[in-house]
Write a protein that holds these residues in place. Structure first.
Motif, PDB file in Angstrom:
ATOM      1  N   TRP A 117       9.092  18.883-126.457  1.00  0.00           N
ATOM      2  CA  TRP A 117       8.281  18.289-125.385  1.00  0.00           C
ATOM      3  C   TRP A 117       7.904  16.871-125.812  1.00  0.00           C
ATOM      4  CZ3 TRP A 117       8.530  19.911-120.679  1.00  0.00           C
ATOM      5  CH2 TRP A 117       7.626  19.475-119.709  1.00  0.00           C
ATOM      6  N   TYR A 118       6.937  16.267-125.162  1.00  0.00           N
ATOM      7  CA  TYR A 118       6.533  14.892-125.466  1.00  0.00           C
ATOM      8  C   TYR A 118       5.022  14.811-125.627  1.00  0.00           C
ATOM      9  CZ  TYR A 118       6.152  15.130-120.313  1.00  0.00           C
ATOM     10  OH  TYR A 118       5.879  15.517-119.028  1.00  0.00           O
ATOM     11  N   ASP A 119       4.582  13.832-126.414  1.00  0.00           N
ATOM     12  CA  ASP A 119       3.155  13.722-126.740  1.00  0.00           C
ATOM     13  C   ASP A 119       2.616  12.294-126.568  1.00  0.00           C
ATOM     14  OD1 ASP A 119       4.386  12.456-128.825  1.00  0.00           O
ATOM     15  OD2 ASP A 119       3.604  13.771-130.401  1.00  0.00           O
ATOM     16  N   TYR A 120       3.352  11.461-125.822  1.00  0.00           N
ATOM     17  CA  TYR A 120       2.969  10.080-125.522  1.00  0.00           C
ATOM     18  C   TYR A 120       3.101   9.132-126.715  1.00  0.00           C
ATOM     19  CZ  TYR A 120       0.433  12.698-121.838  1.00  0.00           C
ATOM     20  OH  TYR A 120       0.068  13.558-120.828  1.00  0.00           O
ATOM     21  N   SER A 121       3.534   9.638-127.881  1.00  0.00           N
ATOM     22  CA  SER A 121       3.559   8.804-129.082  1.00  0.00           C
ATOM     23  C   SER A 121       4.516   7.625-128.957  1.00  0.00           C
ATOM     24  CB  SER A 121       3.920   9.645-130.313  1.00  0.00           C
ATOM     25  OG  SER A 121       5.124  10.365-130.131  1.00  0.00           O
ATOM     26  N   PHE A 122       5.513   7.710-128.071  1.00  0.00           N
ATOM     27  CA  PHE A 122       6.430   6.592-127.882  1.00  0.00           C
ATOM     28  C   PHE A 122       5.803   5.451-127.081  1.00  0.00           C
ATOM     29  CE2 PHE A 122      10.521   9.409-128.077  1.00  0.00           C
ATOM     30  CZ  PHE A 122      10.307   9.604-129.435  1.00  0.00           C
ATOM     31  N   GLY A 123       4.629   5.680-126.502  1.00  0.00           N
ATOM     32  CA  GLY A 123       4.034   4.640-125.662  1.00  0.00           C
ATOM     33  C   GLY A 123       2.668   4.165-126.083  1.00  0.00           C
ATOM     34  N   LEU A 124       2.091   4.791-127.104  1.00  0.00           N
ATOM     35  CA  LEU A 124       0.703   4.499-127.444  1.00  0.00           C
ATOM     36  C   LEU A 124       0.496   3.141-128.091  1.00  0.00           C
ATOM     37  CD1 LEU A 124      -0.448   8.029-128.629  1.00  0.00           C
ATOM     38  CD2 LEU A 124      -1.239   6.807-126.595  1.00  0.00           C
ATOM     39  N   THR A 125       1.579   2.502-128.546  1.00  0.00           N
ATOM     40  CA  THR A 125       1.420   1.143-129.081  1.00  0.00           C
ATOM     41  C   THR A 125       1.346   0.111-127.957  1.00  0.00           C
ATOM     42  OG1 THR A 125       3.820   0.913-129.304  1.00  0.00           O
ATOM     43  CG2 THR A 125       2.589   1.682-131.237  1.00  0.00           C
ATOM     44  N   GLN A 126       1.781   0.504-126.753  1.00  0.00           N
ATOM     45  CA  GLN A 126       1.749  -0.421-125.610  1.00  0.00           C
ATOM     46  C   GLN A 126       0.574  -0.157-124.672  1.00  0.00           C
ATOM     47  OE1 GLN A 126       4.901   1.372-126.127  1.00  0.00           O
ATOM     48  NE2 GLN A 126       5.493  -0.256-127.530  1.00  0.00           N
ATOM     49  N   ARG A 147       3.919  22.991-115.132  1.00  0.00           N
ATOM     50  CA  ARG A 147       2.571  23.550-115.023  1.00  0.00           C
ATOM     51  C   ARG A 147       2.332  24.488-116.214  1.00  0.00           C
ATOM     52  NH1 ARG A 147       3.052  26.764-110.735  1.00  0.00           N
ATOM     53  NH2 ARG A 147       0.829  26.885-110.309  1.00  0.00           N
ATOM     54  N   TRP A 148       1.770  23.926-117.292  1.00  0.00           N
ATOM     55  CA  TRP A 148       1.598  24.656-118.556  1.00  0.00           C
ATOM     56  C   TRP A 148       0.174  25.142-118.783  1.00  0.00           C
ATOM     57  CZ3 TRP A 148       5.955  25.948-120.832  1.00  0.00           C
ATOM     58  CH2 TRP A 148       7.084  25.111-120.718  1.00  0.00           C
ATOM     59  N   GLY A 149      -0.802  24.554-118.115  1.00  0.00           N
ATOM     60  CA  GLY A 149      -2.179  24.920-118.376  1.00  0.00           C
ATOM     61  C   GLY A 149      -2.715  24.363-119.683  1.00  0.00           C
ATOM     62  N   MET A 150      -2.097  23.297-120.185  1.00  0.00           N
ATOM     63  CA  MET A 150      -2.551  22.654-121.414  1.00  0.00           C
ATOM     64  C   MET A 150      -2.077  21.215-121.434  1.00  0.00           C
ATOM     65  SD  MET A 150       0.057  24.243-124.290  1.00  0.00           S
ATOM     66  CE  MET A 150      -0.550  25.900-123.998  1.00  0.00           C
ATOM     67  N   GLU A 151      -2.611  20.441-122.352  1.00  0.00           N
ATOM     68  CA  GLU A 151      -2.209  19.046-122.488  1.00  0.00           C
ATOM     69  C   GLU A 151      -0.823  18.951-123.132  1.00  0.00           C
ATOM     70  OE1 GLU A 151      -3.796  16.702-121.176  1.00  0.00           O
ATOM     71  OE2 GLU A 151      -5.844  17.453-120.901  1.00  0.00           O
ATOM     72  N   ASP A 152      -0.135  17.856-122.851  1.00  0.00           N
ATOM     73  CA  ASP A 152       1.213  17.665-123.382  1.00  0.00           C
ATOM     74  C   ASP A 152       1.229  17.661-124.912  1.00  0.00           C
ATOM     75  OD1 ASP A 152       2.607  17.436-120.890  1.00  0.00           O
ATOM     76  OD2 ASP A 152       1.760  15.431-120.669  1.00  0.00           O
ATOM     77  N   GLU A 153       0.213  17.070-125.534  1.00  0.00           N
ATOM     78  CA  GLU A 153       0.163  17.023-126.989  1.00  0.00           C
ATOM     79  C   GLU A 153       0.065  18.423-127.588  1.00  0.00           C
ATOM     80  OE1 GLU A 153      -2.184  13.266-125.649  1.00  0.00           O
ATOM     81  OE2 GLU A 153      -1.824  15.315-124.920  1.00  0.00           O
ATOM     82  N   GLU A 154      -0.719  19.296-126.952  1.00  0.00           N
ATOM     83  CA  GLU A 154      -0.852  20.667-127.448  1.00  0.00           C
ATOM     84  C   GLU A 154       0.458  21.430-127.311  1.00  0.00           C
ATOM     85  OE1 GLU A 154      -3.436  24.775-126.672  1.00  0.00           O
ATOM     86  OE2 GLU A 154      -3.902  22.962-125.514  1.00  0.00           O
ATOM     87  N   LEU A 155       1.134  21.229-126.186  1.00  0.00           N
ATOM     88  CA  LEU A 155       2.426  21.884-126.001  1.00  0.00           C
ATOM     89  C   LEU A 155       3.438  21.408-127.038  1.00  0.00           C
ATOM     90  CD1 LEU A 155       4.321  23.730-124.411  1.00  0.00           C
ATOM     91  CD2 LEU A 155       4.740  21.824-122.842  1.00  0.00           C
ATOM     92  N   THR A 156       3.471  20.106-127.297  1.00  0.00           N
ATOM     93  CA  THR A 156       4.365  19.570-128.325  1.00  0.00           C
ATOM     94  C   THR A 156       4.091  20.210-129.674  1.00  0.00           C
ATOM     95  OG1 THR A 156       4.528  17.446-127.174  1.00  0.00           O
ATOM     96  CG2 THR A 156       5.108  17.461-129.508  1.00  0.00           C
ATOM     97  N   ASP A 157       2.828  20.312-130.047  1.00  0.00           N
ATOM     98  CA  ASP A 157       2.482  20.917-131.336  1.00  0.00           C
ATOM     99  C   ASP A 157       2.908  22.383-131.403  1.00  0.00           C
ATOM    100  OD1 ASP A 157       1.450  18.565-132.317  1.00  0.00           O
ATOM    101  OD2 ASP A 157      -0.642  19.070-131.877  1.00  0.00           O
ATOM    102  N   ARG A 158       2.798  23.099-130.309  1.00  0.00           N
ATOM    103  CA  ARG A 158       3.247  24.503-130.289  1.00  0.00           C
ATOM    104  C   ARG A 158       4.749  24.596-130.539  1.00  0.00           C
ATOM    105  NH1 ARG A 158       0.528  28.677-126.031  1.00  0.00           N
ATOM    106  NH2 ARG A 158      -1.671  28.208-126.413  1.00  0.00           N
TER     107      ARG A 158
END
Length: 275
Positions: A117-126, A147-158
């Motif tokens: 999945w994705y966690d926004y890390s490719f865009g956080l410098t911009q 529709r996961w019922g959680m934040e993208d970062e949490e899904l990535t970590d899972r």
């Protein structure tokens, strides 16, 4: 052992655009190459039901077993279809799935895969996270259909935690790894012309392309020798990086192809790995 990899076949969209069923032509390409197994790294189609139908049709027509990991389109769920976890579990239960099921290819080699999945890390410098989330709600269909019922970062970590456990158990094996999302930021789109309309779009979707954490995890394991992914509809073929063979060679949408000939494009997007 010969493994043929694809990603981002989008059979539903491309069949509709070309006004014909493409599964037979994909199967013909597979038969001509004659691999021992096919791996598709996500986005066979939208939703689990269509993915499974196309997987089974391609396997039946080609006579070659196919392994699959979902992409973001694969788990899209309208409200009548439940949530994305239900789509993911339907795909996980199918015999083609690599989710939580490493596949021994030979005594030496194992095929490991999951969605990622994705966690926004490719865009956080911009941009800030709040700006990225706002962009997602405006332009990225996952904001409605994933529709996961959680934040993208949490899904990535899972996803990363599940993969880490498999990698630890397989330290004595040589690994071919496949997921849908980009593990290395230098493969993520970044336009040098942000004032251009398409440049602006590419830069807006960059945070939804993958995760730096995934690349860092993969690089911890020297026995992961092949890394297969797609998601970004731009073909790189096979490249070497940190001692690993990187395969990013998606088919993508008709409107993105160099030619208007499907046989040419599917052959260009097919990558043969000989183990």
């Amino acid at each position: 052992m010969k493994i043929l990899s694809f990603s981002d076949l989008h059979v539903d969209y491309n069949s509709a655009e070309l006004k014909r069923d493409l599964t037979g032509e994909i199967a013909d390409c597979i038969k001509r190459i004659a691999p021992d197994r096919v791996i598709v790294a996500g986005d066979m189609a939208g939703g689990a039901e269509r993915c499974i139908r196309y997987i089974e049709e391609i396997q039946e027509r080609s006579g070659v077993p196919l392994s699959y990991v979902p992409g973001n389109h694969s788990i899209w769920a309208a409200s009548k279809d439940g949530d994305s976890w239900q789509q993911y579990e339907r795909l996980r239960a199918h015999p083609s799935s690599l989710i939580d099921k490493p596949l021994a290819l030979t005594d030496e080699w194992v095929l490991v895969g999951d969605m990622g999945w994705y966690d926004y890390s490719f865009g956080l410098t911009q941009k800030t996270r709040a700006e990225i989330v706002k962009d997602k709600s405006m332009i990225w269909k996952d904001s409605v259909m994933a529709r996961w019922g959680m934040e993208d970062e949490e899904l990535t970590d899972r996803m990363l935690d599940k993969l880490r456990k498999q990698f630890e158990q397989l330290r004595g094996k040589r690994i071919v790894f496949a997921n849908h999302f980009i593990p290395y930021v230098d493969y993520a789109p970044l336009s040098q012309r942000p004032e251009h309309p398409m440049g602006k779009v590419w830069n807006m979707i960059r945070p939804f392309m993958g995760s730096t954490k995934l690349g860092e995890q993969l690089d911890q394991y020297e026995n992961i020798e092949y890394v297969i992914f797609g998601h970004k509809h731009w073909r790189h073929g096979v490249e070497e990086r940190n001692g690993k063979q990187i395969v990013c060679n998606p088919l993508g949408y008709v409107k993105e192809w160099v030619t208007d000939d499907f046989a040419t494009e599917i052959r260009s997007a097919a990558t043969l790995i000989e183990l």
